[in-house]
Design a protein around this motif. Structure first.
Motif, PDB file in Angstrom:
ATOM      1  N   GLY A 163     -25.438  24.384  78.434  1.00  0.00           N
ATOM      2  CA  GLY A 163     -26.684  24.907  78.618  1.00  0.00           C
ATOM      3  C   GLY A 163     -27.096  25.591  79.803  1.00  0.00           C
ATOM      4  O   GLY A 163     -26.591  26.622  80.101  1.00  0.00           O
ATOM      5  N   PRO A 164     -28.450  25.236  80.327  1.00  0.00           N
ATOM      6  CA  PRO A 164     -28.858  26.250  81.256  1.00  0.00           C
ATOM      7  C   PRO A 164     -28.317  26.298  82.560  1.00  0.00           C
ATOM      8  O   PRO A 164     -28.709  26.894  83.493  1.00  0.00           O
ATOM      9  CB  PRO A 164     -30.377  25.850  81.437  1.00  0.00           C
ATOM     10  N   TRP A 165     -27.311  25.285  82.871  1.00  0.00           N
ATOM     11  CA  TRP A 165     -26.863  25.186  84.420  1.00  0.00           C
ATOM     12  C   TRP A 165     -26.149  26.235  84.670  1.00  0.00           C
ATOM     13  O   TRP A 165     -25.259  26.777  83.939  1.00  0.00           O
ATOM     14  CB  TRP A 165     -26.073  23.963  84.526  1.00  0.00           C
ATOM     15  N   PRO A 166     -25.922  26.528  86.061  1.00  0.00           N
ATOM     16  CA  PRO A 166     -25.171  27.800  86.423  1.00  0.00           C
ATOM     17  C   PRO A 166     -23.822  27.575  86.706  1.00  0.00           C
ATOM     18  O   PRO A 166     -23.427  26.114  86.591  1.00  0.00           O
ATOM     19  CB  PRO A 166     -25.816  27.946  87.899  1.00  0.00           C
ATOM     20  N   THR A 167     -22.799  28.222  86.813  1.00  0.00           N
ATOM     21  CA  THR A 167     -21.430  28.072  86.787  1.00  0.00           C
ATOM     22  C   THR A 167     -20.757  27.148  87.776  1.00  0.00           C
ATOM     23  O   THR A 167     -19.869  26.231  87.358  1.00  0.00           O
ATOM     24  CB  THR A 167     -20.707  29.301  87.343  1.00  0.00           C
ATOM     25  N   ASN A 168     -21.391  27.166  89.162  1.00  0.00           N
ATOM     26  CA  ASN A 168     -20.990  26.378  90.342  1.00  0.00           C
ATOM     27  C   ASN A 168     -21.442  25.026  90.253  1.00  0.00           C
ATOM     28  O   ASN A 168     -21.191  24.487  91.203  1.00  0.00           O
ATOM     29  CB  ASN A 168     -20.722  27.094  91.388  1.00  0.00           C
ATOM     30  N   LEU A 169     -22.276  24.497  89.436  1.00  0.00           N
ATOM     31  CA  LEU A 169     -22.802  23.135  89.510  1.00  0.00           C
ATOM     32  C   LEU A 169     -21.823  22.113  88.909  1.00  0.00           C
ATOM     33  O   LEU A 169     -21.456  22.231  87.654  1.00  0.00           O
ATOM     34  CB  LEU A 169     -24.297  23.229  88.802  1.00  0.00           C
ATOM     35  N   ARG A 170     -21.679  21.343  89.596  1.00  0.00           N
ATOM     36  CA  ARG A 170     -20.826  19.966  89.012  1.00  0.00           C
ATOM     37  C   ARG A 170     -21.234  18.670  89.145  1.00  0.00           C
ATOM     38  O   ARG A 170     -21.991  18.418  90.166  1.00  0.00           O
ATOM     39  CB  ARG A 170     -19.535  19.957  89.701  1.00  0.00           C
ATOM     40  N   ARG A 171     -20.805  17.805  88.333  1.00  0.00           N
ATOM     41  CA  ARG A 171     -21.175  16.284  88.449  1.00  0.00           C
ATOM     42  C   ARG A 171     -19.842  15.584  88.932  1.00  0.00           C
ATOM     43  O   ARG A 171     -18.771  15.563  88.354  1.00  0.00           O
ATOM     44  CB  ARG A 171     -21.516  15.362  87.227  1.00  0.00           C
TER      45      ARG A 171
ATOM     46  N   ASP B 283     -22.864  32.962  90.629  1.00  0.00           N
ATOM     47  CA  ASP B 283     -23.367  32.993  89.304  1.00  0.00           C
ATOM     48  C   ASP B 283     -24.075  34.072  89.216  1.00  0.00           C
ATOM     49  O   ASP B 283     -24.135  34.936  88.108  1.00  0.00           O
ATOM     50  CB  ASP B 283     -23.903  31.720  88.980  1.00  0.00           C
ATOM     51  N   MET B 284     -25.311  34.095  90.011  1.00  0.00           N
ATOM     52  CA  MET B 284     -26.107  35.457  90.041  1.00  0.00           C
ATOM     53  C   MET B 284     -25.496  36.664  89.907  1.00  0.00           C
ATOM     54  O   MET B 284     -25.848  37.786  89.110  1.00  0.00           O
ATOM     55  CB  MET B 284     -27.356  35.197  90.947  1.00  0.00           C
ATOM     56  N   ILE B 285     -24.814  36.968  91.017  1.00  0.00           N
ATOM     57  CA  ILE B 285     -23.967  38.115  91.117  1.00  0.00           C
ATOM     58  C   ILE B 285     -23.201  38.550  89.618  1.00  0.00           C
ATOM     59  O   ILE B 285     -22.865  39.564  89.203  1.00  0.00           O
ATOM     60  CB  ILE B 285     -22.997  38.361  92.242  1.00  0.00           C
ATOM     61  N   ASP B 286     -22.358  37.452  89.341  1.00  0.00           N
ATOM     62  CA  ASP B 286     -21.523  37.780  88.091  1.00  0.00           C
ATOM     63  C   ASP B 286     -22.593  38.029  86.832  1.00  0.00           C
ATOM     64  O   ASP B 286     -21.951  38.972  85.909  1.00  0.00           O
ATOM     65  CB  ASP B 286     -20.803  36.315  87.670  1.00  0.00           C
ATOM     66  N   ARG B 287     -23.720  37.520  86.651  1.00  0.00           N
ATOM     67  CA  ARG B 287     -24.566  37.948  85.908  1.00  0.00           C
ATOM     68  C   ARG B 287     -24.954  38.998  85.799  1.00  0.00           C
ATOM     69  O   ARG B 287     -24.990  40.220  84.889  1.00  0.00           O
ATOM     70  CB  ARG B 287     -25.866  36.787  85.505  1.00  0.00           C
TER      71      ARG B 287
END
Ligand code: LLP
Length: 447
Positions: free
Chosen positions: A17-25, A55-59
């Motif tokens: 969903g809306p979470w950025p690439t480098n967020l992990r549980r 993530d922002m730079i990749d986008r």
């Protein structure tokens, strides 16, 4: 008290969903961003805006790759600091500014004026002078009076001002559909229908202190597929065809921003950057063929789709209460921020989602996350299923607040606006430092 039937869905887990690439549980249930634990980041103070830098730079890069042969201007209104401006330029974008402050932020980031565009429906002489002194790449003309205003300042500085003309195409898009009705009754742009746009282009073309670079159109926000842009491109190119007959070439067409993102797990995903641009380009080329004119260079101005999903807000939970509603009980979870750091729920009824920074075996209950401001519309997340045991001291992370979160933040109730922290596996750095009590109280002259 019985809880309402579970009408609300839990937040999607990181990776969805809306979470950025480098967020992990992590396996212990806690959440990390690029390897940094949220509870450690929270030591810097909450509320706290976090930006997944990579993530922002990749986008941003995804847009420049999709737009090969054209130009991408990052819409600074969504979130701009000098460092962000630098990231964007390094990723191959220019910067779209809509105020003197945004222009100053881009310049402070070392961005050359040539890479900057200036918008605004009411630009001051000072702003235009600053822009022209810095060799701005494009000024988007938005009203008839601006022609003389810009020409006067350009003459004074002995420069030629590079001008685009913003047109209203009659296409207004947003969400899933677009309405091809005359959306004339609003403040932006110059009408194609009344001939106002044509008069302004002609006036620019014959003024020695102005050069006419192209046409601009912006049709709305949260647009998920190319159809609205295609309709706008059709209208813009039909107009370019008329100008061509007048002997005025249109070297470039800027189709603005408005590319949508997911805010919650239920929001539909937008098409990829590549598919979006392919769809728009095809419409542009077909329209040019029909009008018998060469295909102009194309530019776009995405903001939210770059900064939005990369940014999140970390809050600490305060008071909680169970409130009886017509449908049963709803749990209210208050956090230490609210409408001052995210005006969008109160302004637009915008939906968000939130996850808890720990595991819980407690049942999921319908929850409303609310702020600490003295307004009942001070909602952070309207409906989300969170564990029953969410309690004071817990950390909640709200997704997709990177666009129009900090940039529309206020000091309502005399709060300190939170800082924005860039996070990557190389470390962390403030993009905006948190306000201090000295910042806020220092505005009062009697102190
Ligand atoms: N270009 C122009 C001329 C615009 O007016 C806008 C947004 C953009 C680009 C960037 O649009 P984006 O790609 O970020 O959707 N505060 C509202 C959004 C207002 C947008 C106004 N113009 C919000 O929080 O949703």
């Amino acid at each position: 008290m019985a809880f309402a039937p579970l009408a609300y869905v839990p937040a999607p887990e990181p990776g969805n969903g809306p979470w950025p690439t480098n967020l992990r549980r992590e396996s212990d249930g806690t959440v990390t961003l690029a390897g940094h634990h949220l509870d450690e980041l929270a030591q810097l103070g909450t509320p706290l805006y976090l930006v997944d830098q990579d993530d922002m730079i990749d986008r941003a890069r995804a847009w420049t790759e999709a737009m090969a042969g054209g130009d991408v201007y990052y819409a600074g209104k969504s979130f701009l600091t000098p460092a962000v401006a630098r990231w964007m330029v390094e990723a191959g974008l220019g910067i779209d500014t809509a105020s003197e402050g945004e222009l100053r932020s881009a310049l402070a980031g070392g961005v050359r004026g040539e890479k900057i565009g200036l918008h605004g429906n009411s630009k001051s002489d000072e702003t235009l002078r600053l822009a022209l002194t810095n060799n701005i790449g494009r000024i988007v003309v938005d009203s008839p009076g601006e022609v003389d205003q810009i020409a006067r300042i350009a003459a004074d500085l002995d420069v030629v001002a590079p001008c685009f003309v913003r047109v209203t195409t009659g296409v207004h898009a947003g969400g899933h559909e677009f309405i091809a009705t005359a959306h004339e009754d609003q403040k932006f742009g110059l009408s194609l229908a009344t001939g106002a746009a044509r008069d302004v282009v002609r006036a620019i073309a014959k003024n020695e202190h102005l050069s006419f670079l192209g046409l601009h159109s912006h049709i709305g926000s949260q647009i998920l597929d190319p159809s609205g842009f295609a309709a706008a491109a059709d209208a813009v190119i039909a107009f370019a065809g008329e100008l061509h007959e007048d002997g005025i070439a249109v070297p470039e067409v800027d189709l603005g921003g408005g590319y949508g993102i997911q805010y919650t797990g239920e929001d539909p995903a937008p098409v990829s950057e590549a598919d979006m641009i392919a769809g728009i380009r095809q419409a542009l080329e077909e329209a040019c063929e029909k009008a018998g004119i060469p295909v102009p260079r194309m530019s776009i101005e995405p903001g939210r789709s770059i900064s939005g999903p990369a940014g999140m807000t970390l809050y600490r939970v305060g008071a909680t209460k169970d409130v009886m509603t017509d449908d049963g009980v709803r749990r209210y979870v208050s956090v230490d921020g609210g409408m001052s750091d995210n005006a969008r729920p109160a302004l637009y009824g915008a939906d968000y989602t939130a996850l808890l920074n720990r595991d819980s075996d407690a049942e999921l209950v319908p929850t409303r996350v609310v702020g600490m401001h003295c307004e009942s519309g001070d909602i952070v997340v309207k409906d989300v299923a969170l564990p029953r045991d969410v309690t004071a001291g817990d950390l909640l992370l709200v997704a997709a607040t990177g666009a129009y979160g900090r940039s529309m933040a206020s000091n309502y109730n005399t709060v300190r606006r939170p800082g924005v922290l860039a996070v990557s596996d190389r470390g962390t750095a403030w993009l905006v430092r948190p306000e201090t009590w000295e910042d806020v109280l220092g505005l009062f002259p009697d102190l």
